[in-house]
Design an enzyme around this catalytic site. Structure first.
Site, short mmCIF file in Angstrom:
data_model
loop_
_atom_site.label_atom_id
_atom_site.label_comp_id
_atom_site.label_asym_id
_atom_site.label_seq_id
_atom_site.Cartn_x
_atom_site.Cartn_y
_atom_site.Cartn_z
N CYS A 133 34.67 -24.07 -12.52
CA CYS A 133 34.09 -25.41 -12.64
C CYS A 133 32.74 -25.34 -13.34
O CYS A 133 31.71 -25.10 -12.71
CB CYS A 133 33.94 -26.06 -11.27
SG CYS A 133 33.25 -27.72 -11.35
N CYS A 136 30.14 -27.82 -12.03
CA CYS A 136 29.52 -27.48 -10.75
C CYS A 136 28.51 -26.34 -10.90
O CYS A 136 27.49 -26.33 -10.23
CB CYS A 136 30.58 -27.03 -9.73
SG CYS A 136 32.09 -27.95 -9.76
N ASP A 137 28.78 -25.38 -11.76
CA ASP A 137 28.04 -24.12 -11.73
C ASP A 137 27.17 -23.83 -12.96
O ASP A 137 26.49 -22.80 -12.99
CB ASP A 137 29.02 -22.95 -11.54
CG ASP A 137 29.73 -23.05 -10.19
OD1 ASP A 137 29.15 -23.65 -9.27
OD2 ASP A 137 30.85 -22.53 -10.06
#
Ligand code: NAP
Length: 304
Positions: A133, A136-137
């Site tokens: 992701c 997200c990261d």
């Protein structure tokens, strides 16, 4: 019984939320049953550029707008990870936490999950440099070198997002052509921080407590190269989230659900919509279209 509904929609991505909106607007008592936050894969997409009416929209924002639409209509939202559906006049839906729900019609809209590389180091270093992701990261990899694996839309779009913050980004593809749309390919090919490595496959992810490299193999010469990277983002396609319907015998050999043009499976009263179906084009707009058809036909199944 409060665990009984006219329609239960399993999954609250774009297909599931649209199905719920259509079934609810038709006057049915509808619940969505989801194991995560609403939005499905949309939530993990930074920039959506092909959903009509928005030239550009953030995936989390679009998810929230769709969810608000369901909540304005008072669609019930239930948490649960479905493990089994049993056919009958009321279909019984069993969840991993032991909760059970019943509905006259069920709409499956559970989408897909990422396919794994299945190479040494992948599972051991998951969340320690291996991420599925980018949205997200990405923040953990600012100023670092990373590799994205895959040549589809997901890989290239997420690579463009990551490239904003990283020092250098490699895209590894196993053939010498991409699968992604040309408009995205052109952006990647012209990006100063992105280097494309063609005709290579990843064979090992290295690192002790966190990722320090990716070992790749030339598919023709078998020559091995190690890239010193801190982050690895595999985007090599998806597999359907349909293991819970294995008893119903409604999937193809790859686990995709087979439906007709009404989104009916071969089990009366069980419908399926979106990416978990066997279909040609997996897009938000085709998911919402499937959802509308499934919601409408669930209504006809119950009322006609
Ligand atoms: P995809 O289109 O199936 O692409 C998968 C990529 O991974 C391909 O480049 C494939 O290579 C490669 N690959 C597969 N297995 C591999 C392995 N074991 N090792 C190395 N490489 C491997 O998957 P996706 O990008 O996740 O997209 C899935 C669907 O969603 C598609 O229909 C796509 O169009 C859609 N989607 C659309 C958008 C958008 O329109 N904005 C965004 C995201 C996704 P080969 O080409 O050699 O098989």
């Amino acid at each position: 019984m409060d665990n009984r509904y006219d329609v239960i929609v399993i999954g609250a991505g774009p297909a599931g939320m649209t199905a719920a909106i259509y079934a609810k607007r038709a006057g049915l008592n509808v619940a969505m049953l989801e194991s995560m936050a609403p939005g499905g894969k949309m939530v993990k997409t930074f920039d959506i550029q092909n959903y009509p009416s928005y030239s550009e929209v953030n995936g989390a924002d679009l998810s929230m707008k769709m969810f608000e639409h369901t909540q304005n209509l008072n669609v019930s939202y239930l948490y649960g990870d479905v493990v089994n559906i049993t056919d009958g006049e009321y279909k019984k839906i069993k969840c991993a936490d032991g909760n059970e729900y019943e509905a006259k019609a069920v709409i499956i809209a559970t989408g897909t999950k990422e396919r794994l590389l299945n190479i040494p180091g992948e599972l051991e270093l998951a969340s320690r440099g291996v991420s599925y992701c980018a949205v997200c990261d990405a923040t953990f990899f600012k100023g670092k070198d990373v590799a994205v694996i895959g040549g589809g839309n997901s890989a290239l779009e997420e690579a463009l997002y990551l490239a904003e913050g990283v020092n250098k980004l490699y895209i590894i593809i196993r053939r010498d052509v991409f699968r992604a749309e040309e408009i995205v390919q052109n952006k990647v090919l012209n990006h100063p921080k992105i280097e494309i490595i063609k005709k290579h496959i990843p064979v090992e992810i290295t690192g002790d407590k966190k990722v320090d490299g990716l070992v790749i193999e030339n598919v023709d010469t078998k020559e091995i190269t190690k890239l010193n990277v801190d982050g690895i983002f595999p985007y090599i396609g998806s597999i359907p989230n349909t293991s819970f319907v294995s008893d119903l015998n409604i999937t193809d050999e790859n686990g995709y659900i087979l439906v007709n043009e009404k989104m009916e499976t071969k089990v009366p009263g069980i419908f399926s919509a979106g990416d978990c179906n066997r279909k040609e084009l997996r897009q938000i707009v085709t998911a919402t279209s499937d959802g509308a058809i499934a919601g409408q036909n669930a209504y006809h199944y119950i009322k006609d």
